[in-house]
Design a protein around this motif. Structure first.
Motif, PDB file in Angstrom:
ATOM      1  N   GLY A  35       1.687 -10.686   6.297  1.00 29.43           N
ATOM      2  CA  GLY A  35       0.321 -10.389   6.742  1.00 29.43           C
ATOM      3  C   GLY A  35       0.266  -9.544   7.993  1.00 29.43           C
ATOM      4  N   GLU A  86     -12.907  -6.247  -0.212  1.00 26.05           N
ATOM      5  CA  GLU A  86     -11.778  -5.976   0.688  1.00 26.05           C
ATOM      6  C   GLU A  86     -11.044  -4.741   0.193  1.00 26.05           C
ATOM      7  OE1 GLU A  86      -8.352  -8.559   2.628  1.00 26.05           O
ATOM      8  OE2 GLU A  86      -8.063  -8.503   0.458  1.00 26.05           O
ATOM      9  N   CYS A  99      -5.353  -5.275   0.314  1.00 23.72           N
ATOM     10  CA  CYS A  99      -5.084  -6.708   0.168  1.00 23.72           C
ATOM     11  C   CYS A  99      -3.664  -7.054   0.625  1.00 23.72           C
ATOM     12  CB  CYS A  99      -5.268  -7.058  -1.314  1.00 23.72           C
ATOM     13  SG  CYS A  99      -4.830  -8.721  -1.788  1.00 23.72           S
ATOM     14  N   ILE A 101      -9.204  -4.705  -3.410  1.00 17.67           N
ATOM     15  CA  ILE A 101      -8.634  -3.493  -4.027  1.00 17.67           C
ATOM     16  C   ILE A 101      -7.317  -3.140  -3.333  1.00 17.67           C
ATOM     17  CG2 ILE A 101      -9.099  -1.075  -4.612  1.00 17.67           C
ATOM     18  CD1 ILE A 101     -12.120  -1.818  -3.729  1.00 17.67           C
ATOM     19  N   ASP A 102      -6.283  -2.928  -4.126  1.00 24.34           N
ATOM     20  CA  ASP A 102      -4.979  -2.516  -3.573  1.00 24.34           C
ATOM     21  C   ASP A 102      -4.135  -2.015  -4.743  1.00 24.34           C
ATOM     22  OD1 ASP A 102      -3.272  -3.520  -0.756  1.00 24.34           O
ATOM     23  OD2 ASP A 102      -2.123  -2.771  -2.464  1.00 24.34           O
ATOM     24  N   PRO A 103      -3.303  -0.997  -4.520  1.00 22.30           N
ATOM     25  CA  PRO A 103      -2.424  -0.585  -5.627  1.00 22.30           C
ATOM     26  C   PRO A 103      -1.291  -1.584  -5.893  1.00 22.30           C
ATOM     27  CG  PRO A 103      -2.140   0.874  -3.710  1.00 22.30           C
ATOM     28  CD  PRO A 103      -3.275  -0.050  -3.388  1.00 22.30           C
ATOM     29  N   SER A 148      -9.163   2.546  -3.494  1.00 20.75           N
ATOM     30  CA  SER A 148     -10.573   2.340  -3.149  1.00 20.75           C
ATOM     31  C   SER A 148     -11.448   3.471  -3.675  1.00 20.75           C
ATOM     32  CB  SER A 148     -10.713   2.226  -1.633  1.00 20.75           C
ATOM     33  OG  SER A 148      -9.981   3.252  -0.990  1.00 20.75           O
ATOM     34  N   GLN A 155      -8.325   7.057   5.877  1.00 18.36           N
ATOM     35  CA  GLN A 155      -9.569   7.273   5.131  1.00 18.36           C
ATOM     36  C   GLN A 155     -10.602   6.155   5.308  1.00 18.36           C
ATOM     37  OE1 GLN A 155      -7.819   7.739   1.057  1.00 18.36           O
ATOM     38  NE2 GLN A 155      -9.109   5.978   0.521  1.00 18.36           N
TER      39      GLN A 155
HETATM   40  C1  LIG Z   1      -2.504  -2.943   6.281  1.00 19.86           C
HETATM   41  S1  LIG Z   1      -2.257  -3.369   4.621  1.00 19.86           S
HETATM   42  C2  LIG Z   1      -3.453  -4.615   4.316  1.00 19.86           C
HETATM   43  C3  LIG Z   1      -3.138  -5.902   4.983  1.00 19.86           C
HETATM   44  C4  LIG Z   1      -4.043  -7.052   4.622  1.00 19.86           C
HETATM   45  N1  LIG Z   1      -5.465  -6.704   4.781  1.00 19.86           N
HETATM   46  C5  LIG Z   1      -3.731  -8.244   5.508  1.00 19.86           C
HETATM   47  O1  LIG Z   1      -4.277  -8.296   6.604  1.00 19.86           O
HETATM   48  O2  LIG Z   1      -2.940  -9.098   5.124  1.00 19.86           O
HETATM   49  C6  LIG Z   1      -2.942  -1.979   3.799  1.00 19.86           C
HETATM   50  C7  LIG Z   1      -2.891  -2.082   2.303  1.00 19.86           C
HETATM   51  O3  LIG Z   1      -3.802  -1.126   1.764  1.00 19.86           O
HETATM   52  C8  LIG Z   1      -3.196  -0.518   0.663  1.00 19.86           C
HETATM   53  N2  LIG Z   1      -3.880   0.775   0.428  1.00 19.86           N
HETATM   54  C9  LIG Z   1      -3.533   2.007   0.872  1.00 19.86           C
HETATM   55  N3  LIG Z   1      -4.416   2.924   0.434  1.00 19.86           N
HETATM   56  C10 LIG Z   1      -5.351   2.239  -0.281  1.00 19.86           C
HETATM   57  C11 LIG Z   1      -6.523   2.616  -0.978  1.00 19.86           C
HETATM   58  N4  LIG Z   1      -6.938   3.888  -1.013  1.00 19.86           N
HETATM   59  N5  LIG Z   1      -7.222   1.657  -1.618  1.00 19.86           N
HETATM   60  C12 LIG Z   1      -6.840   0.364  -1.561  1.00 19.86           C
HETATM   61  N6  LIG Z   1      -5.744  -0.052  -0.911  1.00 19.86           N
HETATM   62  C13 LIG Z   1      -5.016   0.871  -0.282  1.00 19.86           C
HETATM   63  C14 LIG Z   1      -1.752  -0.407   1.057  1.00 19.86           C
HETATM   64  O4  LIG Z   1      -0.931  -0.185  -0.072  1.00 19.86           O
HETATM   65  C15 LIG Z   1      -1.526  -1.775   1.701  1.00 19.86           C
HETATM   66  O5  LIG Z   1      -1.169  -2.736   0.763  1.00 19.86           O
END
Ligand SMILES: C[S@@+](CC[C@H](N)C(=O)[O-])C[C@H]1O[C@@H](n2cnc3c(N)ncnc32)[C@H](O)[C@@H]1O
Length: 235
Positions: A50, A75, A78, A101-103, A150, A174
């Motif tokens: 996290g 969110e 994720c 949403i997350d890949p 997203s 972004q």
């Molecule tokens: C900083 S981490 C999130 C951490 C999480 N929120 C936590 O606090 O445990 C960012 C995540 O966003 C994903 N991500 C990157 N670009 C994205 C997009 N356009 N849409 C959704 N997720 C994306 C990344 O792959 C990564 O898993």
């Protein structure tokens, strides 16, 4: 003072290194720390990989618990489901629904092209692992994990699903685009919170985007919690 002036004053204070941060006003660190102690260490940050602090975690639960009954939280970003668990912990009290949403670990070559290289792609948690984790945490039936980006999720968003709390923590280049893409789907008074939005604890690109986001229209209940800037969109 115009709405934009008061928002700028808030951001300047939030990002300032000088002076005590008072309990009332732009920041409430004593309250945030207390909340963090009481509710911000419930899930295993290290095991989840996290990226949020305990004060931030507790405030995510706090804000999610304040959406209207049956409300919707979205969110962006994720990862392993840490912030997701805190959001769901609050949202469960309102019987609402969360879309995250997350890949995840899909097509890592595409992720290397499309993401910001700030999050390691090795051993990325899978959607199945995160879903199982959330079920074990008691959130079965309250969430939908969207494997993708997203910008694509926004392009195909069901316009009848209005959002009460938008949490932006995806691609750190972004945040503005994420806000604009989902803005048409926000309910009046919806909360928006952006992670890594502090010059010291976050990223310059997010700080710049947050200036633009909170310069757009009118906001209420602005809060600064460590690297999070948040407010309710009221116009
Ligand atoms: C900083 S981490 C999130 C951490 C999480 N929120 C936590 O606090 O445990 C960012 C995540 O966003 C994903 N991500 C990157 N670009 C994205 C997009 N356009 N849409 C959704 N997720 C994306 C990344 O792959 C990564 O898993």
């Amino acid at each position: 003072m115009s709405a934009t002036d008061s928002t700028n004053t808030f951001l300047e204070k939030a990002w300032s290194d000088h002076g005590p941060k008072l309990i009332s006003g732009f920041s409430r660190p004593v309250y945030h720390n207390l909340m963090g102690l009481l509710g911000g260490r419930r899930y295993d940050k290290r095991a989840y990989g996290g990226m949020i602090r305990h004060t931030e975690a507790a405030m995510l639960s706090h804000w999610a618990a304040r959406v209207p009954p049956g409300g919707v939280v979205v969110e962006i970003g994720c990862y392993g489901g840490l912030s997701t668990s805190y959001l769901l912990r609050g949202l469960k009290k309102r019987g609402g629904r969360l879309y995250s949403i997350d890949p995840f670990n899909s097509d890592l070559d595409r992720q290397a092209r499309l993401t910001d290289h700030l999050v390691p792609l090795d051993n990325k948690p899978t959607r199945a692992l995160v879903a199982e984790r959330l079920r074990r945490n008691g959130f079965d039936g309250l969430f939908e994990l969207i494997e993708g980006y997203s910008q694509d999720a926004a392009a195909h968003w069901d316009p009848s699903v209005k959002i009460d709390f938008l949490w932006i923590d995806g691609n750190h280049e972004q945040a503005w685009r994420d806000f604009k893409d989902f803005q048409p789907h926000l309910n009046p008074g919806a909360r928006v919170a952006v992670h890594d939005a502090h010059p010291r604890y976050g990223y310059a690109s997010v700080v710049e985007d947050v200036k633009r986001i909170f310069a757009e229209g009118a906001w209420a209940d602005l809060e600064h919690v460590k690297s999070i800037i948040s407010g309710r969109k009221v116009g």
